[in-house]
Motif scaffolding. Structure first.
Motif, short mmCIF file in Angstrom:
data_model
loop_
_atom_site.label_atom_id
_atom_site.label_comp_id
_atom_site.label_asym_id
_atom_site.label_seq_id
_atom_site.Cartn_x
_atom_site.Cartn_y
_atom_site.Cartn_z
N ASP A 174 -34.74 -14.11 20.10
CA ASP A 174 -35.99 -14.66 20.65
C ASP A 174 -36.58 -13.83 21.79
O ASP A 174 -37.48 -14.30 22.50
N THR A 175 -36.12 -12.60 21.97
CA THR A 175 -36.71 -11.72 22.99
C THR A 175 -37.71 -10.74 22.40
O THR A 175 -38.41 -10.04 23.14
N GLY A 176 -37.75 -10.65 21.06
CA GLY A 176 -38.58 -9.64 20.41
C GLY A 176 -37.85 -8.34 20.14
O GLY A 176 -38.42 -7.42 19.57
N VAL A 177 -36.58 -8.27 20.56
CA VAL A 177 -35.77 -7.07 20.35
C VAL A 177 -34.69 -7.38 19.32
O VAL A 177 -33.94 -8.36 19.48
N SER A 178 -34.62 -6.59 18.26
CA SER A 178 -33.63 -6.80 17.22
C SER A 178 -32.53 -5.76 17.32
O SER A 178 -32.76 -4.62 17.76
N VAL A 179 -31.33 -6.15 16.94
CA VAL A 179 -30.17 -5.24 16.91
C VAL A 179 -29.54 -5.33 15.54
O VAL A 179 -29.24 -6.42 15.04
#
Length: 266
Positions: A174-179
């Motif tokens: 939910d931060t907009g950053v994917s890993v």
């Protein structure tokens, strides 16, 4: 009318193998590139990548050093451009029994695969989180599922990266950053030559195509998948590893990675 700037991809370990193939895909997909590796061949790779019509900045740097990671991050920051995707691929391997290895070489594997990787992710990841967007692809390995007899340090580092990627992914939900984590099996690169494992059964065995491995990893990252194990044989191996006692896995690994095992496999 102002031209929309191209997105930026940073690729580590980009001089050959999976890293170079990831960089090629990013170039083909319209990204400008900052590429880095610890060998002078990174300049040759940069010339090859520019043939795709992309802007490429190349740096030769050993990212096992925290100081070098900080210098590389400052170089990226000085461009004034946000990193849209980080392809954290730099890695080292080392064969032979642990007590027979040179300790400095073994520690270099740890510092390259773990210390330098998480340091760069920490720096760039914070920038991505502050912006609310970005993608990170970490090159783990199916080796992280198996106790690596005659590759004990390497497999241990990949177990760390596999685990780290899932934990970080959850933290950044939910931060907009994917890993995402790319988990290949043995791949046709210079890995086994560098790791002094050309006389092993796994070193001589047929391996996966790095271009196909990179494509699967890149596409999985863009689709926001948490992980990808490349190839059906590797998927089967990791599934079996989940139900096989560690001692048995260690014994099986010894048969393929022991020095001279290539001769025994014939």
């Amino acid at each position: 009318m102002a031209t929309q700037p191209r997105p930026l991809a940073v690729v580590t370990g980009a001089s050959s193998g999976i890293g170079l193939e990831l960089a090629k895909i990013a170039a083909q997909e319209g990204y400008d590139l900052i590429v880095v590796a610890d060998e002078p061949q990174i300049e040759d790779a940069a010339m090859e990548l520019r043939a795709h019509g992309t802007n490429v900045d190349a740096r030769q740097s050993d990212l096992s050093s925290l100081q070098n990671v900080e210098n590389f991050y400052r170089f990226i920051a000085a461009t004034g451009r946000p990193v849209d995707i980080l392809l954290a691929n730099a890695g080292r391997g080392l064969g032979r029994a642990f007590l027979d290895q040179n300790l400095d070489e073994a520690l270099h594997v740890v510092d390259t695969n773990i210390t330098g990787t998480i340091a760069l992710i920490h720096m760039i990841g914070n920038d991505m989180r502050a912006r609310g967007e970005g993608r990170i692809l970490i090159t783990g390995s199916i080796a992280g599922f198996i106790p690596g007899t005659y590759q004990a340090v390497y497999n241990g580092t990949k177990a760390f990266l596999n685990s780290f990627s899932f934990a970080l992914r959850e933290e950044l939900e939910d931060t907009g950053v994917s890993v995402s984590c790319l988990m290949p099996g043995p791949t046709e690169t210079r890995f086994f030559e560098r790791a002094h494992m050309l006389d092993t059964a796994v070193g001589q065995a047929k391996k996966d195509d790095p271009a196909a491995v990179a494509r699967q990893g890149f596409d999985s990252m863009m689709d926001n998948e948490g992980d990808v194990v490349t190839g059906w044989k590797n998927k089967f191996q990791t599934a079996i590893a989940n139900f096989t006692p560690s001692g048995m896995l260690a014994g099986q690994h010894a048969k393929t990675a022991a020095p001279g095992s290539a001769k025994d496999a014939r």
